[in-house]
Design a protein around this motif. Structure first.
Motif, PDB file in Angstrom:
ATOM      1  N   ASN A 147      14.128   4.598   6.076  1.00 26.97           N
ATOM      2  CA  ASN A 147      13.253   3.452   6.331  1.00 26.97           C
ATOM      3  C   ASN A 147      11.798   3.888   6.471  1.00 26.97           C
ATOM      4  N   ILE A 148      11.579   4.948   7.229  1.00 26.85           N
ATOM      5  CA  ILE A 148      10.198   5.412   7.471  1.00 26.85           C
ATOM      6  C   ILE A 148       9.561   5.830   6.145  1.00 26.85           C
ATOM      7  N   SER A 149      10.274   6.600   5.349  1.00 27.78           N
ATOM      8  CA  SER A 149       9.663   7.078   4.089  1.00 27.78           C
ATOM      9  C   SER A 149       9.459   5.921   3.124  1.00 27.78           C
ATOM     10  N   ARG A 150      10.362   4.938   3.150  1.00 35.17           N
ATOM     11  CA  ARG A 150      10.179   3.768   2.267  1.00 35.17           C
ATOM     12  C   ARG A 150       8.911   3.006   2.656  1.00 35.17           C
ATOM     13  N   ILE A 151       8.713   2.813   3.971  1.00 33.31           N
ATOM     14  CA  ILE A 151       7.547   2.038   4.417  1.00 33.31           C
ATOM     15  C   ILE A 151       6.251   2.806   4.156  1.00 33.31           C
ATOM     16  N   LEU A 152       6.308   4.120   4.275  1.00 29.20           N
ATOM     17  CA  LEU A 152       5.096   4.908   3.974  1.00 29.20           C
ATOM     18  C   LEU A 152       4.676   4.729   2.511  1.00 29.20           C
ATOM     19  N   LYS A 153       5.651   4.538   1.638  1.00 27.53           N
ATOM     20  CA  LYS A 153       5.349   4.359   0.207  1.00 27.53           C
ATOM     21  C   LYS A 153       5.132   2.888  -0.144  1.00 27.53           C
ATOM     22  N   ASP A 154       5.493   1.999   0.751  1.00 26.95           N
ATOM     23  CA  ASP A 154       5.510   0.570   0.395  1.00 26.95           C
ATOM     24  C   ASP A 154       5.224  -0.259   1.658  1.00 26.95           C
ATOM     25  N   TYR A 155       3.952  -0.196   2.086  1.00 21.10           N
ATOM     26  CA  TYR A 155       3.521  -0.833   3.334  1.00 21.10           C
ATOM     27  C   TYR A 155       2.949  -2.206   2.961  1.00 21.10           C
ATOM     28  N   ARG A 156       3.630  -3.267   3.387  1.00 23.71           N
ATOM     29  CA  ARG A 156       3.339  -4.590   2.814  1.00 23.71           C
ATOM     30  C   ARG A 156       2.523  -5.513   3.725  1.00 23.71           C
ATOM     31  N   LEU A 157       1.728  -6.336   3.077  1.00 28.96           N
ATOM     32  CA  LEU A 157       0.931  -7.331   3.798  1.00 28.96           C
ATOM     33  C   LEU A 157       0.909  -8.623   2.995  1.00 28.96           C
ATOM     34  N   ASP A 158       1.060  -9.753   3.684  1.00 26.51           N
ATOM     35  CA  ASP A 158       0.895 -11.046   3.012  1.00 26.51           C
ATOM     36  C   ASP A 158      -0.579 -11.422   3.019  1.00 26.51           C
ATOM     37  N   ILE A 159      -1.050 -11.976   1.912  1.00 25.19           N
ATOM     38  CA  ILE A 159      -2.468 -12.352   1.803  1.00 25.19           C
ATOM     39  C   ILE A 159      -2.637 -13.829   2.147  1.00 25.19           C
ATOM     40  N   LYS A 160      -3.622 -14.092   3.007  1.00 27.79           N
ATOM     41  CA  LYS A 160      -3.909 -15.482   3.399  1.00 27.79           C
ATOM     42  C   LYS A 160      -4.938 -16.102   2.448  1.00 27.79           C
ATOM     43  N   GLY A 161      -5.904 -15.304   2.032  1.00 30.35           N
ATOM     44  CA  GLY A 161      -6.922 -15.833   1.119  1.00 30.35           C
ATOM     45  C   GLY A 161      -8.118 -14.910   1.052  1.00 30.35           C
ATOM     46  N   PRO A 162      -9.050 -15.222   0.130  1.00 27.21           N
ATOM     47  CA  PRO A 162     -10.268 -14.409   0.051  1.00 27.21           C
ATOM     48  C   PRO A 162     -11.241 -14.818   1.147  1.00 27.21           C
ATOM     49  N   ARG A 163     -12.161 -13.960   1.517  1.00 24.89           N
ATOM     50  CA  ARG A 163     -13.259 -14.358   2.399  1.00 24.89           C
ATOM     51  C   ARG A 163     -14.116 -15.372   1.638  1.00 24.89           C
ATOM     52  N   ILE A 190       0.856  -1.187   0.000  1.00 25.20           N
ATOM     53  CA  ILE A 190       0.000   0.000   0.000  1.00 25.20           C
ATOM     54  C   ILE A 190       0.890   1.234   0.000  1.00 25.20           C
ATOM     55  N   ASP A 191       0.631   2.123  -0.952  1.00 25.61           N
ATOM     56  CA  ASP A 191       1.299   3.420  -0.930  1.00 25.61           C
ATOM     57  C   ASP A 191       0.417   4.328  -0.073  1.00 25.61           C
ATOM     58  N   LEU A 192       0.872   4.564   1.167  1.00 21.03           N
ATOM     59  CA  LEU A 192       0.039   5.298   2.124  1.00 21.03           C
ATOM     60  C   LEU A 192       0.009   6.793   1.837  1.00 21.03           C
ATOM     61  N   ILE A 193       0.994   7.265   1.057  1.00 18.08           N
ATOM     62  CA  ILE A 193       1.048   8.711   0.740  1.00 18.08           C
ATOM     63  C   ILE A 193       1.211   8.876  -0.785  1.00 18.08           C
ATOM     64  N   PRO A 194       0.191   8.425  -1.556  1.00 19.86           N
ATOM     65  CA  PRO A 194       0.352   8.371  -3.020  1.00 19.86           C
ATOM     66  C   PRO A 194       0.556   9.736  -3.671  1.00 19.86           C
ATOM     67  N   LYS A 195       0.141  10.789  -2.975  1.00 15.08           N
ATOM     68  CA  LYS A 195       0.282  12.120  -3.609  1.00 15.08           C
ATOM     69  C   LYS A 195       1.722  12.596  -3.562  1.00 15.08           C
ATOM     70  N   LYS A 196       2.528  11.977  -2.695  1.00 13.17           N
ATOM     71  CA  LYS A 196       3.941  12.387  -2.619  1.00 13.17           C
ATOM     72  C   LYS A 196       4.776  11.423  -3.453  1.00 13.17           C
ATOM     73  N   GLU A 197       5.508  11.961  -4.374  1.00 14.39           N
ATOM     74  CA  GLU A 197       6.350  11.128  -5.241  1.00 14.39           C
ATOM     75  C   GLU A 197       7.416  10.423  -4.427  1.00 14.39           C
ATOM     76  N   HIS A 198       7.797   9.240  -4.881  1.00 15.32           N
ATOM     77  CA  HIS A 198       8.772   8.434  -4.151  1.00 15.32           C
ATOM     78  C   HIS A 198      10.015   9.235  -3.791  1.00 15.32           C
ATOM     79  N   LYS A 199      10.588   9.874  -4.821  1.00 15.35           N
ATOM     80  CA  LYS A 199      11.879  10.541  -4.592  1.00 15.35           C
ATOM     81  C   LYS A 199      11.745  11.740  -3.641  1.00 15.35           C
ATOM     82  N   HIS A 200      10.516  12.312  -3.589  1.00 17.53           N
ATOM     83  CA  HIS A 200      10.340  13.482  -2.737  1.00 17.53           C
ATOM     84  C   HIS A 200       9.918  13.112  -1.319  1.00 17.53           C
ATOM     85  N   ALA A 201       9.438  11.869  -1.144  1.00 17.50           N
ATOM     86  CA  ALA A 201       8.876  11.502   0.157  1.00 17.50           C
ATOM     87  C   ALA A 201       9.905  11.678   1.271  1.00 17.50           C
ATOM     88  N   GLU A 202      11.136  11.211   1.003  1.00 12.46           N
ATOM     89  CA  GLU A 202      12.148  11.289   2.052  1.00 12.46           C
ATOM     90  C   GLU A 202      12.551  12.743   2.316  1.00 12.46           C
TER      91      GLU A 202
END
Ligand code: FAD
Length: 442
Positions: A360-376, A295-307
């Motif tokens: 690290n913080i700015s990277r995670i804000l742009k790339d917040y990861r989750l593993d998927i277990k399955g659909p409901r 998940i990009d939690l701050i999509p309006k901020k470009e990657h290179k500018h986030a940090e």
């Protein structure tokens, strides 16, 4: 006028969107039509559709419209041409129901009431003399010598020149769609493409998403991959949305889809429109191995500018706690989670955050990861993917290629689309064509 004695006897099984349209059209075309509905009233799923507003079609161009159904969309060319969106809107207008397109293309009844859509369909059937029997679950379609002969319920059997199977999918069973049609068709030799939940929330691994339960995020960017979260290559996160129904670049695994939209963290994982839209592709990938989301939690901020921006904020508010600074960007619980993942205490003063920590913080804000277990489960899906195999159905008539006088329409077929009114339009168009053809060809 056709002699009553020579009228074709058509039994429509299921009084949903497709079945009501098929029944009305078959009767309008001169057949004697009986509609058998399992529940105490018809159209229960239509009633709950679109949050009870019923998103009945979409203003998209024809080719874009077909794209929303993925690979199987081409099956719908004849039915969508025979009974197009404009035909549907004119039909409802003729029944006294005005419709309105919203700026995003979704079309609703102007009244905003799904009950008006059901009422219009019931009116259409009654105008044309359709006989409706409620609380009549059909058990079997009888065929002899390769042709339909009768339709059977627990109460008795009805002789039929043709049967229209319109029992819907296998999701939201409380509306009556419990998957009966698949069994009836299979008993007559039809192949059923494996049923899967589509437009369904996703369960995530671990407790990361669960700890954020109740938080909703608007306009975030969600990208899914067919690999473990830890193996996502950030270079593969596309700059633009891509996926079913979105024109543009060809998608290559491990990338699955990327969509911008709203999401909701729940007790099992993730829900919300953007999640539902990519759920089928994610679930299909998961069957082959792993699936994850970033998940990009701050999509309006470009990657290179986030940090750089984070650095600026830390400088400006150097004596504030880093937790409080992050809360200007994301909800508080997410700020806690991001900092925990970055290995930074929320109590750290801004001027004590090191460069690697900031990175690290700015990277995670742009790339917040989750593993998927399955659909409901399928019962919770808005639509059932899979169903009657399209190779065994003639798209020009909706008639079975195996059994004469057997017709299919609606969600019981192996067709499904994204949200936006596409599924209901497909149900109405295939229903109209099935009813029309059954009355003409029997
Ligand atoms: C919560 C929700 C919201 C949705 N919102 C939208 C939306 O806004 N826009 C959109 O395009 N799509 C929407 N959909 C999807 C859409 O409602 C379905 O794709 C559509 O209703 C399918 O029409 P159908 O006639 O094929 O099946 P259904 O509408 O499911 O109708 C099938 C009927 O067959 C009956 N039946 C089943 N078995 C038997 C039997 N053995 N004997 C007799 N009768 C039987 C059932 O009782 C039911 O009445 C939504 C779905 C859900 C669950």
């Amino acid at each position: 006028m056709q002699n009553a004695m020579s009228k074709k006897k058509i039994v429509v099984i299921g009084g949903g969107a497709a079945g009501m349209m098929a029944a009305g059209r078959a009767a309008e075309s001169g057949a004697e039509v009986l509609l058998l509905e399992k529940m105490e009233r018809p159209g229960k799923k239509v009633l709950i559709s679109g949050n009870t507003r019923c998103n009945l079609s979409n203003a998209r161009d024809f080719e874009d419209f077909i794209c929303m159904f993925g690979r199987n969309g081409k099956f719908l060319y004849p039915s969508l041409r025979r009974f197009s969106r404009n035909d549907l809107l004119n039909f409802f207008a003729g029944q006294g129901l005005k419709t309105l397109a919203e700026p995003d293309g979704r079309i609703f009844p102007a009244s905003g009431r799904s009950s008006d859509v059901v009422a219009a369909l019931i009116q259409y059937m009654s105008q044309n003399g359709v006989k409706i029997v409620m609380e009549s679950p059909v058990r079997e379609i009888e065929a002899s010598g390769g042709r339909v002969t009768a339709v059977c319920t627990a109460m008795g059997s009805y002789r039929a020149d043709a049967a229209v199977l319109a029992t819907g999918g296998a999701s939201y069973p409380q509306t009556g769609s419990t998957g009966d049609g698949y069994k009836m068709a299979a008993a007559l030799g039809h192949s059923i493409v494996r049923l899967r939940p589509a437009l369904v929330p996703l369960m995530t691994e671990g407790t990361k998403a669960q700890s954020l339960q109740g938080i909703s995020l608007k306009g975030v960017r969600l990208t899914s991959f067919a690999c473990r979260a830890e193996d996502i290559d950030p270079a593969l996160i596309p700059g633009k949305d891509c996926g079913r129904g979105i024109a543009g670049r060809k998608i290559r695994l491990p990338l699955i889809e990327s969509r911008t939209g709203d999401i909701l963290f729940t007790h099992y994982g993730l829900s919300g429109p953007a999640v539902l839209l990519m759920s089928l592709a994610v679930a299909d990938a998961l069957e082959q191995g792993f699936a994850s989301l970033t998940i990009d939690l701050i999509p309006k901020k470009e990657h290179k500018h986030a940090e750089e921006e984070l650095q600026e904020m830390l400088n400006r508010y150097s004596s504030r706690l880093v937790q409080n600074i992050l809360e200007d960007l994301v909800p508080s619980k997410i700020a806690v989670s991001v900092l925990a993942e970055a290995g930074v205490s929320g109590q750290t003063r801004a001027n004590q955050v090191t460069a690697p920590q900031r990175e690290n913080i700015s990277r995670i804000l742009k790339d917040y990861r989750l593993d998927i277990k399955g659909p409901r489960p399928l019962a919770e899906a808005m639509v059932t993917a899979g169903g009657i195999c399209l190779n065994e159905v003639d798209p020009r008539t909706m008639q079975s290629k195996l059994i004469k006088g057997l017709y299919f329409c609606g969600e019981v077929l192996d067709i499904d689309a994204d949200t936006g009114g596409f599924n209901l339009q497909a149900a109405f168009s295939t229903g109209y064509l099935a009813g029309d053809s059954a009355a003409i060809h029997g």
